[in-house]
Design a protein around this motif. Structure first.
Motif, PDB file in Angstrom:
ATOM      1  N   ALA A   1       7.863   0.007  -7.601  1.00 13.18           N
ATOM      2  CA  ALA A   1       8.043  -1.373  -8.050  1.00 13.18           C
ATOM      3  C   ALA A   1       9.102  -2.071  -7.213  1.00 13.18           C
ATOM      4  O   ALA A   1       8.978  -3.251  -6.889  1.00 13.18           O
ATOM      5  N   PHE A   2      10.117  -1.328  -6.831  1.00 12.48           N
ATOM      6  CA  PHE A   2      11.170  -1.888  -5.981  1.00 12.48           C
ATOM      7  C   PHE A   2      10.586  -2.377  -4.661  1.00 12.48           C
ATOM      8  O   PHE A   2      10.803  -3.519  -4.250  1.00 12.48           O
ATOM      9  N   TYR A   3       9.794  -1.538  -4.031  1.00  9.49           N
ATOM     10  CA  TYR A   3       9.151  -1.918  -2.764  1.00  9.49           C
ATOM     11  C   TYR A   3       8.279  -3.149  -2.953  1.00  9.49           C
ATOM     12  O   TYR A   3       8.315  -4.093  -2.158  1.00  9.49           O
TER      13      TYR A   3
ATOM     14  N   ILE B   1      11.088   0.434   5.155  1.00  8.36           N
ATOM     15  CA  ILE B   1      10.448   1.015   3.977  1.00  8.36           C
ATOM     16  C   ILE B   1       9.651   2.263   4.350  1.00  8.36           C
ATOM     17  O   ILE B   1       9.682   3.274   3.643  1.00  8.36           O
ATOM     18  N   TYR B   2       8.993   2.201   5.481  1.00 16.80           N
ATOM     19  CA  TYR B   2       8.236   3.373   5.940  1.00 16.80           C
ATOM     20  C   TYR B   2       9.171   4.564   6.132  1.00 16.80           C
ATOM     21  O   TYR B   2       8.939   5.653   5.609  1.00 16.80           O
ATOM     22  N   TYR B   3      10.258   4.303   6.845  1.00 18.82           N
ATOM     23  CA  TYR B   3      11.206   5.388   7.116  1.00 18.82           C
ATOM     24  C   TYR B   3      11.795   5.943   5.813  1.00 18.82           C
ATOM     25  O   TYR B   3      11.824   7.159   5.597  1.00 18.82           O
TER      26      TYR B   3
ATOM     27  N   ALA C   1       0.834  -1.201   0.000  1.00 24.05           N
ATOM     28  CA  ALA C   1       0.000   0.000   0.000  1.00 24.05           C
ATOM     29  C   ALA C   1       0.869   1.253   0.000  1.00 24.05           C
ATOM     30  O   ALA C   1       0.560   2.228  -0.695  1.00 24.05           O
ATOM     31  N   ILE C   2       1.984   1.212   0.735  1.00 18.75           N
ATOM     32  CA  ILE C   2       2.905   2.351   0.712  1.00 18.75           C
ATOM     33  C   ILE C   2       3.440   2.537  -0.700  1.00 18.75           C
ATOM     34  O   ILE C   2       3.527   3.649  -1.213  1.00 18.75           O
ATOM     35  N   SER C   3       3.757   1.429  -1.336  1.00 17.10           N
ATOM     36  CA  SER C   3       4.347   1.536  -2.668  1.00 17.10           C
ATOM     37  C   SER C   3       3.333   2.096  -3.676  1.00 17.10           C
ATOM     38  O   SER C   3       3.689   2.909  -4.529  1.00 17.10           O
ATOM     39  N   VAL C   4       2.058   1.716  -3.548  1.00 21.53           N
ATOM     40  CA  VAL C   4       1.035   2.325  -4.409  1.00 21.53           C
ATOM     41  C   VAL C   4       0.887   3.802  -4.083  1.00 21.53           C
ATOM     42  O   VAL C   4       0.712   4.646  -4.965  1.00 21.53           O
TER      43      VAL C   4
END
Lengths: 258, 319
Positions: B230-232, B185-187, B60-63
């Motif tokens: 895409a990486f995430y 990833i969040y950070y 969801a973060i990546s989207v």
């Protein structure tokens, strides 16, 4: 005026949108520290001329040169790197973002930081962010905006939005600034402030190309006025003479019937 | 105060399996009377669910990077997830390298495809881009379904474990690894958004023409957004593949892309905390509604409509 360097030159610019000829063989040159006013009735092609300089409109034929270099077909973002900056007729601020963010985005190309600087909080990151903020504050001051930095840009009164857009354009430290109807929607007082501001900008070594319908503003600051009508240049001269030019009066008021 | 709260929150996250284990131990006697609830709250099951939520939170973060910050609607995100999962699995089976290597490899392969699908995105906007990404998602799924190397419709099995101390019987280890991945990833994303790059993303969402006049190379930053996202998703896919040990094409359907998008929309586009919350809400909702079978989607839809009506800009976005 041959002693003053000519920085921007338009030669035979023609722009066609399908069958419509928006600009027809327009020549124009902008000298250093000059304020060049561009006037003409609605639909005369003033904004199209701006777009041809800043790369937003595709030039059908003709050439735009900056310091003698051809910049005709460069994409719009490259022009900003060449220190040409502009504002828009229908204000294009990032309305949902704060005043400060608007200015920080304006500092994009000057901001020396990499992605990893931000993640690792390197000194480079802090330095570049601080520099950008300082600069943003400087230009807020310069245009005379005293709004809180966190305020949403879209919530500012119209005149102040115009000023903010000019401040954002100045963040690029341009050599040439193109203002598209900056006084539109401004009251008399704001109009006067704008005149003062443009004089200050020119003093700092920026040439200004300005489209304006407010004759008081335009005649007050322009060194040279170019008149467009139906995509063609019909006159150019110092403001006092342009005002009395019969062709210009005709374009604006129509021909006197015998 | 804020630092203290954050500290407390992190301690809570780290001790969650322990605390929950204790809680379940004490309440199991009471819970035994209600079989359904007991099944749902069972220790292993619930921890596994949270791991699933964490994976979805990463997605969801990546989207959110593409849609929330850069403003490009994407409907094929499950494809990047699938590419990451398959790349990692195939690589691991072929070369038997440690998990970290597969993990990074999956990220980069997925990133490559992110750039590839990003190229049409430069010319398309809004609905047209959504349709293109949707098609991309389906194409990826069908290609995977028909290739020999991916095991076709049967899927890939016997994907190596993450490490010797990760076993299916103990979900705690997966929990910690997934929390670490999500936190990193969040950070990273928070820092990305607060940098020059993130500002450029947001500026593109707000007004592309103004961006160009300010010297922002829109094409480059749109591609960057797709690459990062895409990486995430690739990383999430890799973790998922190695955790499950078995993947097949039906796990990465169009509906999954929609779920992922729904998570970031529900949490609030442009809010990373919102994405995490959205992932938890929707994953748990899906699980709770599983018992309703054919009515599942109907109830799910109604709940989404209600949530969006009251919070049109997402749970975390005010006004």
């Amino acid at each position: 005026m041959a002693d003053v360097a000519e920085i921007l030159k338009l030669t035979d610019i023609t722009i066609k949108f399908g069958g419509v000829v928006a600009l027809n063989g327009v020549n124009l040159s902008l000298r250093e520290n000059q304020v060049l006013g561009l006037i003409g009735p609605n639909g005369a092609g003033k904004t199209t001329l701006f777009n041809s300089i800043t790369g937003f409109a595709k030039v059908t034929s003709g050439k735009v040169t900056l310091h003698g270099e051809d910049i005709t077909d460069l994409p719009p973002y490259r022009l900003a790197w060449l220190k040409i900056s502009r504002t828009f007729q229908n204000i294009r601020l990032f309305r949902e973002l704060s005043v400060m963010d608007n200015l920080l985005i304006g500092d994009h190309i000057k901001c020396r930081q990499k992605f990893h600087d931000s993640i690792l909080f390197t000194p480079t990151y802090h330095k570049s962010e601080n520099d950008s903020c300082e600069k943003a504050k400087k230009y807020l001051n310069f245009v005379g905006l005293d709004e809180p930095e966190e305020r949403k840009a879209g919530s500012l009164p119209y005149g102040k939005q115009r000023m903010l857009e000019i401040a954002r354009a100045l963040m690029l430290e341009p050599k040439i600034l193109l203002l598209d109807e900056p006084a539109a929607g401004m009251n008399r007082k704001e109009g006067d402030e704008l005149v003062q501001l443009i004089k200050k900008i020119v003093k700092n070594g920026t040439s200004v190309l300005i489209i304006e319908h407010d004759m008081k503003v335009l005649m007050g600051i322009s060194d040279w006025v170019v008149v467009l009508n139906h995509g063609e240049k019909i006159a150019e001269d110092v403001p006092e003479k342009v005002k009395r030019d019969p062709k210009v009066i005709e374009a604006y008021l129509g021909k006197e019937s015998e | 105060m804020a630092t203290f709260k954050r500290f407390l929150f992190i301690v809570l996250i780290l001790t969650f399996p322990l605390l929950y284990g204790k809680f379940y131990e004490y309440s199991s006697e009471f819970l035994e009377k209600y079989e359904k609830i007991n099944n749902f709250l069972a220790y292993d099951y619930l921890i596994k669910m949270v791991v699933q939520c964490n994976i979805y939170a990463v997605l969801a973060i990546s989207v959110n990077v593409i849609t929330g910050f850069c403003g490009q609607l994407t409907l094929g995100h499950a494809a990047f997830w699938a590419i990451g999962a398959y790349a990692s699995a195939i690589f691991a089976i072929a070369y038997k390298l440690p998990f970290v290597v597969n993990f990074a490899f999956a990220g980069f392969i997925s990133m490559f495809f992110g750039v590839v699908i990003g190229i049409p995105a430069l010319r398309l906007t809004g609905d047209y881009l959504a349709i293109t990404t949707l098609a991309f998602g389906e194409i990826v799924r069908l290609v995977i379904m028909n290739l020999e190397i991916t095991g076709g419709a049967l899927g890939l099995k016997d994907i190596p474990e993450i490490g010797s101390w990760f076993s299916v019987t103990d979900p705690k280890s997966f929990y910690y690894l997934s929390v670490i991945i999500l936190m990193v990833i969040y950070y990273t994303t928070v820092r990305l958004i607060k940098s020059k790059v993130g500002r450029a993303f947001i500026a593109i969402r707000e007004d592309e023409i103004a961006c160009m006049s300010l010297g922002i190379n829109i094409s480059r930053y749109k591609l960057a957004a797709f690459a990062v996202a895409a990486f995430y998703a690739g990383l999430a896919g890799s973790f998922y593949a190695h955790m499950e040990g078995y993947i097949h094409p039906d796990q990465f359907q169009f509906m999954d892309s929609v779920y992922i998008l729904a998570m970031s929309v529900l949490g609030g586009l442009g809010s990373l905390k919102g994405s995490i919350l959205g992932a938890f809400v929707i994953t748990f909702l899906k699980e709770v509604l599983r018992d309703f079978q054919s009515m599942q989607m109907v109830i799910f839809g109604v709940i989404l409509i209600i949530l969006i009506t009251f919070r049109p800009r997402g749970i975390f976005n005010k006004n």
